[in-house]
Write an enzyme that holds these catalytic residues in place. Structure first.
Site, PDB file in Angstrom:
ATOM      1  N   HIS A  87      30.539  33.286  27.328  1.00 29.87           N
ATOM      2  CA  HIS A  87      31.206  34.139  28.498  1.00 29.87           C
ATOM      3  C   HIS A  87      32.213  34.447  27.692  1.00 29.87           C
ATOM      4  O   HIS A  87      32.375  34.603  26.623  1.00 29.87           O
ATOM      5  CB  HIS A  87      32.222  32.871  28.839  1.00 29.87           C
ATOM      6  CG  HIS A  87      32.887  32.707  30.327  1.00 29.87           C
ATOM      7  ND1 HIS A  87      33.581  32.891  30.208  1.00 29.87           N
ATOM      8  CD2 HIS A  87      32.235  32.215  31.063  1.00 29.87           C
ATOM      9  CE1 HIS A  87      34.787  32.792  30.957  1.00 29.87           C
ATOM     10  NE2 HIS A  87      33.973  32.413  31.920  1.00 29.87           N
TER      11      HIS A  87
ATOM     12  N   ASP B 292      32.027  26.281  22.790  1.00 29.01           N
ATOM     13  CA  ASP B 292      32.246  26.058  24.369  1.00 29.01           C
ATOM     14  C   ASP B 292      31.639  25.215  25.515  1.00 29.01           C
ATOM     15  O   ASP B 292      30.198  25.403  25.385  1.00 29.01           O
ATOM     16  CB  ASP B 292      32.180  28.024  24.593  1.00 29.01           C
ATOM     17  CG  ASP B 292      32.570  28.258  26.174  1.00 29.01           C
ATOM     18  OD1 ASP B 292      32.649  27.222  26.599  1.00 29.01           O
ATOM     19  OD2 ASP B 292      32.098  29.239  26.488  1.00 29.01           O
TER      20      ASP B 292
ATOM     21  N   GLN C 206      30.490  23.788  30.531  1.00 27.09           N
ATOM     22  CA  GLN C 206      29.297  23.796  31.520  1.00 27.09           C
ATOM     23  C   GLN C 206      29.014  23.029  30.624  1.00 27.09           C
ATOM     24  O   GLN C 206      27.340  22.193  32.069  1.00 27.09           O
ATOM     25  CB  GLN C 206      28.687  25.640  31.425  1.00 27.09           C
ATOM     26  CG  GLN C 206      28.747  26.631  31.816  1.00 27.09           C
ATOM     27  CD  GLN C 206      29.065  25.987  33.868  1.00 27.09           C
ATOM     28  OE1 GLN C 206      28.638  25.374  34.203  1.00 27.09           O
ATOM     29  NE2 GLN C 206      30.475  27.184  33.896  1.00 27.09           N
TER      30      GLN C 206
ATOM     31  N   LYS D 295      36.463  22.073  36.056  1.00 29.57           N
ATOM     32  CA  LYS D 295      34.939  22.520  35.915  1.00 29.57           C
ATOM     33  C   LYS D 295      34.485  20.488  35.745  1.00 29.57           C
ATOM     34  O   LYS D 295      33.161  20.648  35.986  1.00 29.57           O
ATOM     35  CB  LYS D 295      33.797  23.246  34.775  1.00 29.57           C
ATOM     36  CG  LYS D 295      34.693  24.269  35.511  1.00 29.57           C
ATOM     37  CD  LYS D 295      33.730  25.846  34.336  1.00 29.57           C
ATOM     38  CE  LYS D 295      34.769  27.226  34.428  1.00 29.57           C
ATOM     39  NZ  LYS D 295      33.968  28.288  33.249  1.00 29.57           N
TER      40      LYS D 295
ATOM     41  N   CYS E 201      31.527  36.858  34.531  1.00 26.95           N
ATOM     42  CA  CYS E 201      31.825  36.881  33.258  1.00 26.95           C
ATOM     43  C   CYS E 201      31.075  36.578  31.854  1.00 26.95           C
ATOM     44  O   CYS E 201      31.342  36.183  30.977  1.00 26.95           O
ATOM     45  CB  CYS E 201      32.965  35.736  32.546  1.00 26.95           C
ATOM     46  SG  CYS E 201      34.066  35.683  34.277  1.00 26.95           S
TER      47      CYS E 201
HETATM   48  C1  LIG Z   1      34.220  28.270  32.532  1.00 27.27           C
HETATM   49  C2  LIG Z   1      34.105  29.013  31.488  1.00 27.27           C
HETATM   50  C3  LIG Z   1      34.443  29.548  30.520  1.00 27.27           C
HETATM   51  C4  LIG Z   1      36.053  29.323  30.357  1.00 27.27           C
HETATM   52  O1  LIG Z   1      36.717  28.776  30.964  1.00 27.27           O
HETATM   53  P1  LIG Z   1      38.567  28.821  31.143  1.00 27.27           P
HETATM   54  O2  LIG Z   1      38.582  27.456  32.622  1.00 27.27           O
HETATM   55  O3  LIG Z   1      38.346  29.827  32.696  1.00 27.27           O
HETATM   56  O4  LIG Z   1      39.010  28.694  30.328  1.00 27.27           O
HETATM   57  C5  LIG Z   1      33.964  29.617  29.161  1.00 27.27           C
HETATM   58  N1  LIG Z   1      32.628  29.464  28.296  1.00 27.27           N
HETATM   59  C6  LIG Z   1      31.818  29.281  29.768  1.00 27.27           C
HETATM   60  C7  LIG Z   1      30.472  28.615  29.678  1.00 27.27           C
HETATM   61  C8  LIG Z   1      32.602  28.388  31.211  1.00 27.27           C
HETATM   62  O5  LIG Z   1      31.742  28.065  31.831  1.00 27.27           O
END
Ligand SMILES: *Cc1c(COP(=O)(O)O)cnc(C)c1O
Length: 420
Positions: A135, A212, A215, A238, A378
């Site tokens: 992302h 990260d 997801q 999320k 993104c």
């Molecule tokens: C949504 C997302 C982000 C960013 O999250 P924010 O809530 O916008 O800070 C980073 N990495 C992944 C894989 C995402 O899906």
């Protein structure tokens, strides 16, 4: 009956999706006179009533600044806020609640690691590995820092199905590698990455790994100790929680050794006008400058409790059923190509259609009440790799139904017929 049909029935029998749906008021609304079919869950998930109620309750009964006052409201607000820290500790299977730092979201968590750990440890000659699946929020913070500090950013490639090339990863890892920053699950393609193996390989080279988990957290059990993650980040909005709050988990020794990132109230022990005379609070408070999003943090705790009540693995299994059903159905559409067909995938379906712009599909399908995402998600470098600028993406959550998938697929067929 086919095996898939039987699997579907079994999963459906265990999973009372109608009872879940009833807890989400937004799912009762209409869009352009049609029942809303919400399939943009990878961008943000909807919120159950119990989480929405936290806000009314907090401002009606509890509102006070935390960690400061000695009065009853301040005590109660602090206790509710800190209860979420304990909840997150359990959710991630962290060793200690002090390893949980509250941020505004995944993006801020990654920036915190970049600005604090990164500035402390990275310089010319060092390498940071990210992957092609990242992302933008796990690309740009490292680029900004690389320009400043002069280290090299390298990218782990993916194969034609959208799986990380693990041989290339091993070849890239070397004694110059100081940090690996990868996502657990790709938001653009749904690929589930072998993060435990990636952590093992990173550690063999003495590198630190940041995962990260934006997801992954909504779809599967996360065990940071089993993964042996050094840092793990996710966002509230999320996982059926509110916007404006997220989490950075870190190993205690790493967090303790890291300098503060932002300065202000809440993060200090003592302050003097002699800059070197100011001392800082312990982990995690030294990373939480200023008044945090108190109601949001408390609501995040409620959202994680909700996820645990439903069962995160049961949610993940149900989403696989939805994904299989959708994948099968859209595969029959002439000229439709799925982007991202990794063997291990979460509930994300990205696709392009010959002769139809993704944006047109998104706008027209919205007229039929169906919310999907169109664009680069993104992850522009990743889509370039697949030779596309944009895709359509349907992504699933606990409350989606097989009927909704059918509505989506027939709406998609109608829309494609209109634009071609
Ligand atoms: C949504 C997302 C982000 C960013 O999250 P924010 O809530 O916008 O800070 C980073 N990495 C992944 C894989 C995402 O899906």
């Amino acid at each position: 009956m086919s095996d898939t049909a039987i699997d579907t029935l079994r999963a459906g029998a265990r999973f009372d999706v109608e009872a879940l749906r009833a807890q989400f008021p937004i799912l009762r609304r209409e869009v352009h006179g049609k029942p809303l079919v919400y399939l943009d869950n990878a961008a943000t998930s909807q919120t159950p009533q119990v989480v929405i109620d936290v806000f009314g309750d907090y401002y009606a009964r509890l509102n006070a600044n935390i960690h400061r006052g000695l009065h009853t409201l301040a005590d109660e607000a602090t206790a509710a806020f800190e209860a979420t820290r304990a909840r997150v500790k359990a959710f991630l299977n962290a060793e200690d609640a002090r390893q949980v730092v509250f941020t505004r979201g995944t993006t801020e968590a990654i920036n915190l690691v970049a600005q604090s750990f990164g500035r402390q440890h990275l310089g010319p000659g060092d390498e940071v590995l990210i992957s092609m699946l990242e992302h933008h929020s796990n690309i740009v913070p490292w680029q900004l820092l690389a320009l400043d500090l002069g280290f090299t950013l390298k990218v782990i490639p993916v194969d034609e199905r959208g799986s990380l090339d693990m041989q290339a990863y091993q070849a890239l890892l070397c004694e110059r590698t100081k940090l690996v920053a990868v996502n657990h699950v790709s938001n653009a393609l749904g690929t589930i990455n072998p993060v435990k193996e990636m952590a093992r390989l990173a550690h063999e080279q003495g590198a630190v790994i940041l995962i990260d988990g934006a997801q992954a957290a909504p779809h599967q059990t996360i065990d940071v100790q089993d993964i042996d993650a050094d840092f793990y980040a996710f966002s509230g909005h999320k996982v059926y929680g509110p916007t404006g709050v997220g989490v950075l988990y870190g190993k205690k020794a790493l967090l303790d050794a890291m300098p503060p990132w932002q300065g202000g109230g809440e993060m200090i022990k003592t302050v003097s006008f002699e800059p070197s005379g100011t001392t800082f609070a312990e982990t995690p408070h030294k990373f939480e400058a200023g008044t945090p999003a108190i109601a949001e943090v408390i609501a995040l705790g409620r959202a994680l409790a909700w996820v645990e009540e439903v069962g995160v693995d049961a949610i993940g299994e149900w989403e696989s059923v939805l994904l299989d059903h959708a994948t099968r159905a859209v595969s029959r559409i002439d000229g439709l190509k799925i982007i991202g067909t990794a063997p291990h995938k979460a509930g994300v379906l990205s696709f392009v259609v010959d002769g139809a712009h993704s944006q047109d599909i998104g706008l027209l399908i919205d007229q039929l009440g169906v919310a999907i995402r169109t664009g680069h998600h993104c992850a522009q470098p990743l889509l370039h790799h697949f030779g596309v600028e944009a895709t359509c993406r349907a992504s699933f959550a606990a409350y989606n139904t097989l009927e909704e998938v059918d509505v989506f697929v027939s709406a998609l067929e109608r829309v494609i017929g209109m634009v071609r």
